[in-house]
Design an enzyme around this catalytic site. Sequence first.
Site, PDB file in Angstrom:
ATOM      1  N   HIS A 151      -3.340  -4.834   1.812  1.00  0.00           N
ATOM      2  CA  HIS A 151      -2.723  -5.026   3.140  1.00  0.00           C
ATOM      3  C   HIS A 151      -2.670  -6.508   3.533  1.00  0.00           C
ATOM      4  O   HIS A 151      -3.499  -6.952   4.338  1.00  0.00           O
ATOM      5  CB  HIS A 151      -3.533  -4.274   4.196  1.00  0.00           C
ATOM      6  CG  HIS A 151      -3.286  -2.807   4.240  1.00  0.00           C
ATOM      7  ND1 HIS A 151      -2.416  -2.222   5.134  1.00  0.00           N
ATOM      8  CD2 HIS A 151      -3.786  -1.802   3.491  1.00  0.00           C
ATOM      9  CE1 HIS A 151      -2.404  -0.911   4.944  1.00  0.00           C
ATOM     10  NE2 HIS A 151      -3.223  -0.632   3.953  1.00  0.00           N
ATOM     11  N   CYS A 205       0.831  -1.203   0.000  1.00  0.00           N
ATOM     12  CA  CYS A 205       0.000   0.000   0.000  1.00  0.00           C
ATOM     13  C   CYS A 205       0.875   1.267   0.000  1.00  0.00           C
ATOM     14  O   CYS A 205       1.508   1.545  -1.008  1.00  0.00           O
ATOM     15  CB  CYS A 205      -0.988  -0.046   1.157  1.00  0.00           C
ATOM     16  SG  CYS A 205      -2.437   0.948   0.819  1.00  0.00           S
ATOM     17  N   GLU A 230      -0.857  -7.955   5.564  1.00  0.00           N
ATOM     18  CA  GLU A 230      -0.505  -8.151   6.983  1.00  0.00           C
ATOM     19  C   GLU A 230      -1.736  -8.126   7.883  1.00  0.00           C
ATOM     20  O   GLU A 230      -1.645  -8.498   9.052  1.00  0.00           O
ATOM     21  CB  GLU A 230       0.512  -7.077   7.414  1.00  0.00           C
ATOM     22  CG  GLU A 230      -0.046  -5.687   7.701  1.00  0.00           C
ATOM     23  CD  GLU A 230      -0.409  -4.885   6.459  1.00  0.00           C
ATOM     24  OE1 GLU A 230      -0.376  -5.438   5.340  1.00  0.00           O
ATOM     25  OE2 GLU A 230      -0.756  -3.692   6.609  1.00  0.00           O
TER      26      GLU A 230
END
Length: 204
Positions: free
Chosen positions: A177, A81, A179
């Site tokens: 994202h 991102c 994560e």
Amino acid sequence: MQAPIIGVLALQGAFESHQQRLGELGAPTRQIRTPADLAAVDALVMPGGESTTMSKLLVTSGLFDPIAQRISSGMPVFGTCAGMILLSTEVLDGRPDQLSFAAIDITVQRNGYGRQLDSFETEITVPSFGADAAPFHGVFIRAPKVIRFGDGVAVVAEHDGIPVILRQAAITVASFHPELVGDHRLHAEFLNSLTRTPSHAETS
Ligand code: GLN
């Protein structure tokens, strides 16, 4: 061989979640806030967050030039991102003073998915996971949109015909994202790629 140490750029943004995912995979990690921190790691993750703020903090922390040098000497980097924005050659709709590393030959448009789609979630097919693999749940938050990529850039995955994961040499970027979901496959791919390239510790 010692496991490569992964730095997570910890100036701003979602760095803790990246560190957690990498740690769950057994990778040693360090938060990176200073040039001395950077010197101790073999690879770097640039998290999501706010690329304009991170650009400023990269300069005030003295990290911008050392990171640029490490990238030019082949340090593997995974940017997500805002991290993707920071690694791009060209940034549209950025602040005029916003810096990027030009580490991967792509043009991105900040917040390019538009106001109505400020945030969205979608399933992303990643061919390198294998034909029968489950898709990856992509969380897009004011995500950058890739509007051009150069000849040397491989598209690892796309969504609606737009690349969302790309790779050029040791640089991998994702516009979403990874994560934030409990799926470790993209972090694992990054870690696996490190064992195929010589680490900083071995070359210096
Ligand atoms: N729009 C943000 C930026 O320009 C990126 C958003 C994110 O990282 N979730 O930096």
